[in-house]
Write an enzyme that holds these catalytic residues in place. Structure first.
Site, PDB file in Angstrom:
ATOM      1  CB  CYS A  36      -5.730  47.056   2.748  1.00 51.68           C
ATOM      2  SG  CYS A  36      -4.894  46.645   1.217  1.00 51.68           S
ATOM      3  NE  ARG A  88      -4.953  45.841   8.753  1.00 50.08           N
ATOM      4  CZ  ARG A  88      -5.501  44.726   9.238  1.00 50.08           C
ATOM      5  NH1 ARG A  88      -5.563  44.543  10.536  1.00 50.08           N
ATOM      6  NH2 ARG A  88      -5.950  43.802   8.428  1.00 50.08           N
ATOM      7  CD1 TRP A 129       1.916  46.565   1.910  1.00 55.12           C
ATOM      8  CD2 TRP A 129       1.107  44.852   0.711  1.00 55.12           C
ATOM      9  NE1 TRP A 129       2.953  45.686   1.674  1.00 55.12           N
ATOM     10  CE2 TRP A 129       2.494  44.631   0.937  1.00 55.12           C
ATOM     11  CE3 TRP A 129       0.400  43.913  -0.025  1.00 55.12           C
ATOM     12  CZ2 TRP A 129       3.161  43.504   0.462  1.00 55.12           C
ATOM     13  CZ3 TRP A 129       1.069  42.786  -0.505  1.00 55.12           C
ATOM     14  CH2 TRP A 129       2.427  42.593  -0.259  1.00 55.12           C
ATOM     15  CG  ASN A 178      -7.697  44.061   3.542  1.00 56.78           C
ATOM     16  OD1 ASN A 178      -6.820  43.800   2.715  1.00 56.78           O
ATOM     17  ND2 ASN A 178      -7.563  43.795   4.831  1.00 56.78           N
ATOM     18  N   GLY A 179      -8.338  42.698   0.464  1.00 63.72           N
ATOM     19  CA  GLY A 179      -8.416  41.329  -0.032  1.00 63.72           C
ATOM     20  C   GLY A 179      -8.001  41.255  -1.489  1.00 63.72           C
ATOM     21  CD  GLU A 199      12.187  36.557  15.084  1.00 67.45           C
ATOM     22  OE1 GLU A 199      11.586  37.623  15.330  1.00 67.45           O
ATOM     23  OE2 GLU A 199      11.841  35.790  14.158  1.00 67.45           O
ATOM     24  CE  LYS A 250      11.681  40.832  13.804  1.00 66.94           C
ATOM     25  NZ  LYS A 250      11.184  39.486  13.881  1.00 66.94           N
ATOM     26  CD  GLU A 305      10.697  41.116   9.895  1.00 65.88           C
ATOM     27  OE1 GLU A 305       9.592  40.629   9.641  1.00 65.88           O
ATOM     28  OE2 GLU A 305      11.112  41.285  11.053  1.00 65.88           O
ATOM     29  CG  HIS A 363      28.367  21.157   6.138  1.00 66.92           C
ATOM     30  ND1 HIS A 363      29.116  20.074   5.723  1.00 66.92           N
ATOM     31  CD2 HIS A 363      28.167  21.000   7.475  1.00 66.92           C
ATOM     32  CE1 HIS A 363      29.341  19.282   6.758  1.00 66.92           C
ATOM     33  NE2 HIS A 363      28.774  19.835   7.837  1.00 66.92           N
ATOM     34  CE  LYS A 378       2.771  43.170  14.218  1.00 72.07           C
ATOM     35  NZ  LYS A 378       4.106  42.839  14.720  1.00 72.07           N
TER      36      LYS A 378
END
Length: 621
Positions: A2, A27, A77, A103-104, A494, A498, A501, A517, A616
Site C-alpha cells: 500500500c 507498489r 492492496w 499500511n501493514g 528469472e 518475468k 508475472e 527427469h 512492487k
C-alpha cells in the site's frame, strides 16, 4: 505494498495527493482514496480500480472541497476484505473525528474489533485498519480536553492506540478539530517526511516528493512524527521527543517519468547499461585489482575470516542470489547458501560465528527479507544488505551494506535491479577473491570484463524487433519451459518469472539436464522451450538437451552468443547476444528474456507495469 501520501501547508492538498498516489502505483494496489480537511470537515473520496477512477470523482478546482490544505491519500492492496469502496482507505473512526490511512497488517485486529463493537462502535469495512481509527477515537474521548501543549492530546491518543496493536503499521492520521496536523507513526512499514518552506509532505517512499522537496526525514520503527505546516517533531513511541536528521536527496522528476517510453518496464530494460555503470562507478580499483565497497563496515581482516556466506531474498532477488552463489564459490572459494527469506525467518539453522548474512532486496522494505535479517542479527551474526533505496528499513537494520544506485524502479516486474544486483555480486566475488587467493592478473582481467559489460548489454538490447516477432508467434502458448545450466540456470528461473508475472502464462525454469527427469513430459508442439545456451563449459550438453526437445516436436527458442551458426540448425528461433565470460552471461542473456515477457504481455493486452495481484514492495507477510 500500500502507498501513503500526506500534505499540510498553504496550497490545495488534492493535487499533490493525486500526483503522489500516481507515483506510488508501482507498489501495487486495487483501490485508492483521499481525505481532505476543509472548513471544519474531512471530505473522503474512495474508488475501486486505478487512480483515474478516483480522479474522476474528485471535485473540480472551482469547488470549495478542493481548497483544503491538509490531506492524506492511500493506495490499497487488499489483505483483510476484498477490494471494494467500503474497504478502501481512508477510514474514519468514531463519528468521523478521526480519519486515517494504514499500511501493514494488524494481527490482533479481531479481538480488538469484537471489543469495540461491544462498546457501540460501528464498523463499515472488513479491514483491520478501521480498528485503529476507532481505537484512536475511543482514546480521544477518554482523555481530558486539555493536556500539555495544544496537540499533546492527539499524540497521546495515538500512543495509547499503538500500545494495543500487534503487527506492522505505517499510519497517517488527521483530526476533524485540527486543520493543521498530521500524526504519522511507523513500525515495519516505511514512511518519509518531506520538509519544505511552510509545508510538509508525507509518503511511503521518496518518489512522490520529487520536484516538491529534496529534504527528507526517514522515520524509523517506533517513531511518531507530529507534522504541521511550519513544524516537525519526531517522538519515540516510549521515550518522548528525539532529534531527527534532515537528509538531502537527489530526486529528479525525470527518474519517475516515462521519458517517451510506453511503459516503465520497457524504460527500465533500456536503462540497464547505465544502471550497471552506476553500480560500478567508483568501485573498481585498478591499483589493487579489486573492488571497493565503502559501506560494509567490516575491516579486511574481519572479512578475511569469513568462511561461509548466506544470501537471502525473495523472488527476483532470490534469483540474483543464486547467481551470487556461483560467483562467490568460483572466485572467492567461500561456501555459499541461498535461502528463501520467507523460510529463513522461521527456521533455526546452525550459523557459526564466521558466517556473513546478506539480505538482498530492491526496495529494502521486503517484509520477509527484513525479518530474516533482523532475526539473524538478533542472534549476534553479522548482517549486510544489498538494496536500491537509501534510508530503507533494511539499510537501517543491517550492520552495513551496498547500494545498487540503479535509480527508481517503477515497473512491478524487476529488470534493472536484477542485473544491478548480479553486477554487485560479481564485484563482491572479486573483492572476496582478492582477499584470498585470486591473483592480481586475474583480478585485472575480471575488472576489464566488468567494464565491457554495459556495452554488451546495449548490444543485447538491439534484438528487440526480433523478439517482437517471436512474441507474436507464441503469445497464445499456455506453458513455456525455460532451461539453462550453471550460471544460466538462475537466468532460466528469472526468465520464467518475468513471463508469469506480467503475461499470466504458466512458465517454469529448470536446469537443462533436469528436463529429462520429469519436465520433458510437458513437451509438445504447443509448448515452447527457451534455452539459454551461450558458449561455456556446458555448451555441448545443453545442445543435446535441445535435441531431445526437438525430437519430441517441441518448438525451441535459443538465446545464444554471437556468432553461433550451429543454432540455426537446431532451434526454431535464435536470439543472439554478445559473447561475454561465462560468469557474466546471466546479465546479458536475461535481456532478451525480459523483452520477450514484455512483448508477449503487451500483445495479450496485459497491464505491463501493474500486473494483477502483484505489488512492487511486499511489506506484508
Amino acid at each position: 505494498m500500500c502507498g501513503i501520501v500526506g500534505y499540510v501547508g498553504s496550497l490545495p492538498a488534492s493535487s499533490f495527493l493525486l500526483e503522489g498516489l500516481r507515483r506510488l502505483e508501482y507498489r501495487g494496489y486495487d483501490s485508492s482514496g483521499i481525505a481532505v480537511h476543509h472548513d471544519g470537515k474531512i471530505n473522503i473520496r474512495r474508488a475501486v480500480g486505478r487512480i483515474d477512477q478516483l480522479a474522476a470523482i474528485m471535485p473540480d478546482s472551482d469547488s470549495s472541497d478542493s481548497h483544503g490544505s491538509l490531506g492524506i491519500g492511500h493506495t490499497r492492496w487488499a489483505t483483510h476484505g476484498p477490494p471494494t469502496e467500503q474497504n478502501a482507505h481512508p477510514h474514519p473512526g468514531g463519528d468521523g473525528e478521526v480519519v486515517l490511512v494504514h499500511n501493514g497488517v494488524i494481527e490482533n485486529f479481531q479481538p480488538l474489533r469484537d471489543q469495540l463493537r461491544d462498546e457501540g462502535f460501528v464498523f463499515r469495512s472488513a479491514t483491520d485498519s478501521e480498528v485503529i481509527a476507532h481505537l484512536i477515537a475511543k482514546s480521544l474521548r477518554q482523555l481530558p480536553e486539555t493536556i500539555g501543549q495544544p496537540h499533546d492530546r492527539y499524540v497521546a491518543a495515538v500512543r495509547q492506540t499503538l500500545d494495543q496493536l500487534r503487527g506492522t503499521y505505517g499510519l497517517a492520521v488527521i483530526f476533524r478539530q485540527c486543520p493543521d496536523l498530521i500524526i504519522a507513526a511507523r513500525f515495519g512499514s516505511p514512511l518519509v517526511v518531506g520538509v519544505s518552506r511552510g509545508a510538509h509532505f508525507l509518503a511511503s517512499d521518496t518518489s512522490p516528493l520529487a520536484g516538491h522537496t529534496d529534504k527528507i526525514v526517514y522515520l524509523a520503527d517506533h517513531q511518531i512524527a507530529v507534522i504541521q505546516p511550519h513544524d516537525l517533531t519526531v517522538l519515540h513511541r516510549d521515550q518522548g521527543r528525539i532529534s531527527h536528521d534532515v537528509q538531502v536527496i537527489q530526486a529528479e522528476t525525470n527518474e519517475v517519468s516515462l521519458e517517451g517510453f510506453d511503459h516503465y518496464m520497457l524504460k527500465e530494460i533500456h536503462e540497464q547499461p547505465d544502471a550497471i555503470r552506476n553500480a560500478m562507478r567508483g568501485r573498481l580499483d585498478d591499483q589493487h585489482a579489486t573492488a571497493i565497497f565503502g559501506g560494509l563496515n567490516l575491516t579486511p581482516q574481519q572479512l578475511r575470516s569469513i568462511d561461509r556466506i548466506i544470501l537471502t531474498g525473495c523472488g527476483t532477488s532470490w534469483h540474483s542470489a543464486l547467481v551470487g552463489e556461483y560467483l562467490l564459490e568460483e572466485f572467492a572459494r567461500i561456501p555459499v547458501e541461498v535461502e528463501y527469506a520467507s523460510e529463513l525467518r522461521y527456521r533455526n539453522p546452525p550459523i557459526d560465528s564466521n558466517t556473513l548474512v546478506f539480505g538482498i532486496t530492491q526496495s529494502g522494505e521486503t517484509a520477509d527479507t527484513l525479518a530474516a535479517l533482523v532475526e539473524t542479527k538478533r542472534k549476534g551474526h553479522r548482517t549486510l544488505a544489498i538494496n536500491n533505496v537509501v534510508g530503507s528499513s533494511i539499510a537501517q537494520a543491517a550492520d552495513g551494506g551496498i547500494y545498487l544506485h540503479a535509480g527508481p524502479e517503477i515497473g512491478v516486474a524487476s529488470t534493472k535491479a536484477y542485473t544491478s544486483q548480479c553486477c554487485v555480486l560479481a564485484m563482491l566475488a572479486l573483492y572476496f577473491g582478492r582477499l584470498r587467493h585470486l591473483s592480481y592478473e586475474a583480478g585485472m582481467q575480471f575488472i576489464e570484463h566488468l567494464r565491457r559489460l554495459p556495452s554488451a548489454v546495449e548490444q543485447a538490447l538491439t534484438c528487440d524487433a526480433q523478439v517482437q516477432k517471436i512474441a507474436t508467434q507464441y503469445l497464445n502458448a499456455q506453458t513455456f519451459l525455460y532451461l539453462g545450466r550453471q550460471y544460466n540456470f538462475p537466468t532460466a528461473l528469472e526468465g520464467a518469472l518475468k513471463l508469469k508475472e506480467i503475461s499470466y502464462i504458466h512458465a517454469e525454469g529448470y536446469p537443462a539436464a533436469e528436463m529429462k527427469h520429469g519436465p520433458i513430459a510437458l513437451v509438445d508442439p504447443q509448448t515452447p522451450s527457451v534455452f539459454i545456451v551461450p558458449r561455456g563449459t556446458t555448451y555441448e550438453k545443453v545442445i543435446a538437451n535441445m535435441e531431445e526437445v526437438k525430437a519430441r516436436g517441441g518448438p525451441v527458442i535459443a538465446i545464444a552468443c554471437q556468432p553461433d551458426s550451429a543454432m540455426d540448425q537446431i532451434a526454431d528461433e535464435v536470439l543472439l547476444v554478445p559473447s561475454v565470460p561465462e560468469f557474466l552471461q546471466p546479465i546479458v542473456s536475461v535481456v532478451p528474456l525480459q523483452l520477450l515477457a514484455y512483448h508477449v504481455a503487451l500483445l495479450r493486452g496485459c497491464d505491463v507495469d501493474k500486473p494483477r495481484n502483484l505489488a512492487k514492495s511486499v511489506t506484508v507477510e
